[in-house]
Structure formats: structure tokens, C-alpha cells
Design an enzyme around this catalytic site. Structure first.
Site, PDB file in Angstrom:
ATOM      1  N   LYS A   1       1.136   4.168  -2.891  1.00 45.96           N
ATOM      2  CA  LYS A   1       0.719   5.559  -2.681  1.00 45.96           C
ATOM      3  C   LYS A   1       1.861   6.531  -2.983  1.00 45.96           C
ATOM      4  O   LYS A   1       1.631   7.645  -3.418  1.00 45.96           O
ATOM      5  CB  LYS A   1       0.174   5.745  -1.263  1.00 45.96           C
ATOM      6  CG  LYS A   1      -1.156   5.008  -1.046  1.00 45.96           C
ATOM      7  CD  LYS A   1      -2.208   5.444  -2.056  1.00 45.96           C
ATOM      8  CE  LYS A   1      -3.536   4.769  -1.863  1.00 45.96           C
ATOM      9  NZ  LYS A   1      -4.587   5.228  -2.790  1.00 45.96           N
TER      10      LYS A   1
ATOM     11  N   TYR B   1       0.835  -1.207   0.000  1.00 44.98           N
ATOM     12  CA  TYR B   1       0.000   0.000   0.000  1.00 44.98           C
ATOM     13  C   TYR B   1       0.871   1.259   0.000  1.00 44.98           C
ATOM     14  O   TYR B   1       0.663   2.174  -0.790  1.00 44.98           O
ATOM     15  CB  TYR B   1      -0.908  -0.017   1.224  1.00 44.98           C
ATOM     16  CG  TYR B   1      -1.921   1.106   1.258  1.00 44.98           C
ATOM     17  CD1 TYR B   1      -3.072   1.058   0.464  1.00 44.98           C
ATOM     18  CD2 TYR B   1      -1.741   2.216   2.076  1.00 44.98           C
ATOM     19  CE1 TYR B   1      -3.998   2.088   0.496  1.00 44.98           C
ATOM     20  CE2 TYR B   1      -2.664   3.242   2.107  1.00 44.98           C
ATOM     21  CZ  TYR B   1      -3.796   3.169   1.317  1.00 44.98           C
ATOM     22  OH  TYR B   1      -4.726   4.195   1.346  1.00 44.98           O
TER      23      TYR B   1
HETATM   24  N1  NAD Z   1     -10.284   5.052   4.083  1.00 44.93           N
HETATM   25  C1  NAD Z   1      -9.076   5.463   4.441  1.00 44.93           C
HETATM   26  O1  NAD Z   1      -8.689   5.427   5.641  1.00 44.93           O
HETATM   27  C2  NAD Z   1      -8.152   6.033   3.388  1.00 44.93           C
HETATM   28  C3  NAD Z   1      -7.050   6.790   3.834  1.00 44.93           C
HETATM   29  C4  NAD Z   1      -6.178   7.301   2.874  1.00 44.93           C
HETATM   30  C5  NAD Z   1      -6.385   7.063   1.529  1.00 44.93           C
HETATM   31  N2  NAD Z   1      -7.456   6.316   1.127  1.00 44.93           N
HETATM   32  C6  NAD Z   1      -7.612   6.083  -0.300  1.00 44.93           C
HETATM   33  O2  NAD Z   1      -8.830   6.623  -0.749  1.00 44.93           O
HETATM   34  C7  NAD Z   1      -9.302   5.872  -1.873  1.00 44.93           C
HETATM   35  C8  NAD Z   1     -10.747   5.453  -1.606  1.00 44.93           C
HETATM   36  O3  NAD Z   1     -10.730   4.660  -0.426  1.00 44.93           O
HETATM   37  P1  NAD Z   1     -12.043   4.322   0.408  1.00 44.93           P
HETATM   38  O4  NAD Z   1     -11.654   4.320   1.823  1.00 44.93           O
HETATM   39  O5  NAD Z   1     -13.189   5.140  -0.074  1.00 44.93           O
HETATM   40  O6  NAD Z   1     -12.218   2.802  -0.068  1.00 44.93           O
HETATM   41  P2  NAD Z   1     -13.524   1.871  -0.143  1.00 44.93           P
HETATM   42  O7  NAD Z   1     -13.015   0.469  -0.178  1.00 44.93           O
HETATM   43  O8  NAD Z   1     -14.440   2.258   0.958  1.00 44.93           O
HETATM   44  O9  NAD Z   1     -14.136   2.243  -1.549  1.00 44.93           O
HETATM   45  C9  NAD Z   1     -13.349   2.023  -2.720  1.00 44.93           C
HETATM   46  C10 NAD Z   1     -14.247   1.831  -3.915  1.00 44.93           C
HETATM   47  O10 NAD Z   1     -13.372   1.560  -5.027  1.00 44.93           O
HETATM   48  C11 NAD Z   1     -13.871   0.426  -5.731  1.00 44.93           C
HETATM   49  N3  NAD Z   1     -12.764  -0.287  -6.347  1.00 44.93           N
HETATM   50  C12 NAD Z   1     -11.796  -0.996  -5.725  1.00 44.93           C
HETATM   51  N4  NAD Z   1     -10.981  -1.559  -6.631  1.00 44.93           N
HETATM   52  C13 NAD Z   1     -11.446  -1.202  -7.848  1.00 44.93           C
HETATM   53  C14 NAD Z   1     -11.041  -1.475  -9.171  1.00 44.93           C
HETATM   54  N5  NAD Z   1      -9.981  -2.271  -9.436  1.00 44.93           N
HETATM   55  N6  NAD Z   1     -11.743  -0.937 -10.197  1.00 44.93           N
HETATM   56  C15 NAD Z   1     -12.821  -0.163  -9.941  1.00 44.93           C
HETATM   57  N7  NAD Z   1     -13.274   0.123  -8.709  1.00 44.93           N
HETATM   58  C16 NAD Z   1     -12.585  -0.386  -7.671  1.00 44.93           C
HETATM   59  C17 NAD Z   1     -14.573  -0.419  -4.684  1.00 44.93           C
HETATM   60  O11 NAD Z   1     -15.532  -1.277  -5.282  1.00 44.93           O
HETATM   61  C18 NAD Z   1     -15.202   0.634  -3.773  1.00 44.93           C
HETATM   62  O12 NAD Z   1     -16.501   0.986  -4.205  1.00 44.93           O
HETATM   63  C19 NAD Z   1      -8.331   4.685  -2.026  1.00 44.93           C
HETATM   64  O13 NAD Z   1      -7.366   5.002  -3.006  1.00 44.93           O
HETATM   65  C20 NAD Z   1      -7.658   4.615  -0.664  1.00 44.93           C
HETATM   66  O14 NAD Z   1      -6.374   4.043  -0.726  1.00 44.93           O
HETATM   67  C21 NAD Z   1      -8.344   5.812   2.040  1.00 44.93           C
END
Ligand code: NAD
Length: 285
Positions: free
Chosen positions: A186, A182
């Protein structure tokens, strides 16, 4: 309550739109008066379309769903073609599709298939979306915004050909144990974002990343299942004693897409309540 940023039209493409930060971004776009949204996700996003209609300000508001894997080159091209064919252009692209840390194995135990899967979704997927959307945006007419502020009523702001926002993470800057796939993915999102911002100066397209810390989404809930002590860790380490809510992240994304952010390009903006300032432990003194 302070008034929210308004975009006054335009077309948005949001990946990862079925859940979490992507879903919240769709609802924020609807509320910010965009005319159309393409919701792209591995999963069916039709429930989010229905929800977005409740918040939509634009009288011509329309939203469509595209189901795809963002690491599939042909599928990404088809997604962008669908957006352009349906709506004529893409003004805002927010790439939220991504996967979290799925194993927790430390460096000496890391399995290559876990690493490869993360690279495919988080790095290859980001490159494909940013590159393909850049090409589509570069071919469209630039837009301007009249009167962006009552303080300067005769001003015009050049909005250029579009705004792209990627979602990196605080892990793009600081590592965490057992999170090499991860964390390295990033770091790569930052590299993709900055290079795309530089390459797109000539096209007048802005490309920025947001870098959240823990955000309360299904991804974070999955991590809480896997690592039960995470709730306590968040409470102790976050300067606010809590995770961000997804709408706090979406608000920042709206700002980057708005006429208020026309001078911001290639930036990687932390959304961490100051977490990355506190590595020396001063917050807990
Ligand atoms: N939640 C956190 O704590 C957090 C913190 C920092 C960064 N992020 C980043 O934010 C972004 C969104 O995260 P989130 O927490 O909303 O995640 P989540 O898992 O809640 O939602 C992610 C969405 O992306 C879709 N997805 C996953 N893989 C896919 C693919 N190969 N093709 C198309 N769709 C796909 C999933 O179906 C889901 O609907 C990610 O890049 C994550 O790394 C999240």
C-alpha cells in the site's frame, strides 16, 4: 437526504468490480448517471451488472464484464482495449482489485511466496492498470463541464482527459503487526499514484488515491474469520466504533471523479473517521 454528486455521462472502468468497494463503486457510478461501465475482476461480475441496472440513471446505460487477473500484463492491455473498443473512451478508472493480508506472519517468520503474491497483485497490478489506462486516456479528447454550479452559472470546468482513483489504505501510512506484505504494497500504491499524477499533468489526467481504514467487505469478513478478536479491535480503535461501509468509500470516489474535484490531483485522502489521528490513545482517554 442530500442530493448525490452527478457525473452526467462518461465511461467508467472499475477493477475488483465483483465484490466489496469495487462493486459499490459500480453501483454508485450507475446512480451518478454514467453512460457505460466496464466491470473487471478475477471473478464473474455479471450479477453486479444486473444490480447496477436497477440504479442506472442514464437512458443509454450499458455495462460489460471482463474477467482477468490484474497482474497479467496482456490481460490488462486487453481489458483497456475492450473498454475503448466498446465505449470509445475511458473517463473514470477506479482500481479496486487487490488482495488483503493473507498470512499474519511477523517479520522474522514471513514467507517469500506470500510477499511475492501480494507484490504481484497489489503493486504490479496497480502499476499495470494505472499505466495502461493513462496511455488510453492520453490519446482521447478532453471534456468540459458547462455550468458546474448554480452559484456560478456561466462557468465552465475543464475535466481534462480523465480521472484515475487507486485504493491504498491507512496502512500506506501506519504499519500493523504481521502485515508487512500488505503494508509495503500500500506504500507502493501511494508511490505509483503520486508519480502517475505528476507524469499525467501534461496529459490533463488526475490521479488520486483513497486510503480507507477497515471497510465492511468480503475482504474484511475474511480477516474477521482469521483474526476473531478483530471485531473488538475495530470497535475499540475506530473513532466511530465501527468499520466504514463500502458505500461511504464509494461516495468519496465519486467525488474525486466529479467536476467538484477538478483541482485535486496526486492526493491521498484518508477515509478513517480520524483513526490515524488517535495513535497516542487520546480517543480512549
Ligand atoms: N476492506 C477493507 O477493510 C479495506 C481497507 C483499506 C483498503 N482496502 C483496499 O480496497 C481494495 C478493495 O478491497 P475490498 O475490501 O473491496 O476487497 P474484496 O476482497 O471484498 O474485493 C476485491 C475484489 O477484487 C478482486 N480481485 C482480487 N484480486 C484480483 C486480481 N488479481 N485481478 C482481478 N481482480 C482481483 C476480487 O475477486 C474481488 O472481487 C483493495 O485494494 C484493498 O486492499 C480495503
Amino acid at each position: 437526504m442530500a442530493s448525490k454528486l452527478q457525473l452526467e455521462g462518461g465511461i467508467a472502468l472499475v477493477t475488483g468490480a465483483a465484490a466489496g468497494i469495487g462493486k459499490e463503486t459500480v453501483l454508485a457510478f450507475a446512480e451518478a448517471d454514467v453512460e457505460g461501465i466496464v466491470l473487471a475482476d478475477l471473478n464473474d461480475a455479471s450479477a453486479v451488472i444486473e444490480e447496477s441496472k436497477k440504479f442506472a440513471k442514464n437512458e443509454n446505460f450499458r455495462a460489460i464484464a471482463v474477467q482477468l487477473d490484474v497482474s497479467d500484463e496482456n490481460a490488462v492491455r486487453a481489458m483497456v482495449d475492450t473498454a475503448v473498443n466498446e465505449f470509445g473512451r475511458i473517463d473514470y478508472c477506479v482500481h479496486c482489485a487487490g488482495m488483503g493480508n493473507i498470512s499474519g506472519a511477523t517479520t522474522e517468520h514471513l514467507k517469500i511466496d506470500v510477499f511475492d503474491k501480494t507484490v504481484a497483485v497489489n503493486i504490479r497490478g496497480t502499476m499495470l492498470v494505472v499505466s495502461t489506462v493513462s496511455k488510453a486516456m492520453a490519446a482521447q479528447e478532453p471534456r468540459t463541464c458547462q455550468n458546474p454550479s448554480a452559484r456560478n452559472p456561466t462557468a465552465t470546468r475543464d475535466l481534462g482527459r480523465g480521472s484515475i482513483v487507486t485504493i491504498a489504505s491507512v496502512n500506506a501510512f501506519v504499519p500493523a503487526p504481521g502485515m508487512m506484505p500488505y503494508t509495503s504494497s500500500k506504500h507502493a500504491v501511494i508511490g505509483i499514484t503520486k508519480t502517475a499524477a505528476l507524469d499525467n499533468i501534461k496529459n490533463h489526467i488526475r490521479v488520486n488515491a483513497v486510503c480507507p481504514s477497515w471497510t465492511d467487505t468480503p475482504m474484511m469478513q475474511a480477516s474477521l474469520q482469521r483474526v476473531p478478536q478483530l471485531g473488538h479491535i475495530i470497535q475499540k480503535l475506530s473513532p466511530l466504533g465501527r468499520a466504514a461501509s463500502p458505500d461511504e468509500v464509494a461516495d468519496y470516489i465519486m467525488f474525486l471523479c466529479s467536476p467538484s474535484a477538478t483541482y485535486i490531483n496526486g492526493s491521498c485522502l484518508m477515509i478513517d473517521a480520524g483513526l490515524t489521528l488517535t495513535a497516542h490513545g487520546a480517543a480512549s482517554l
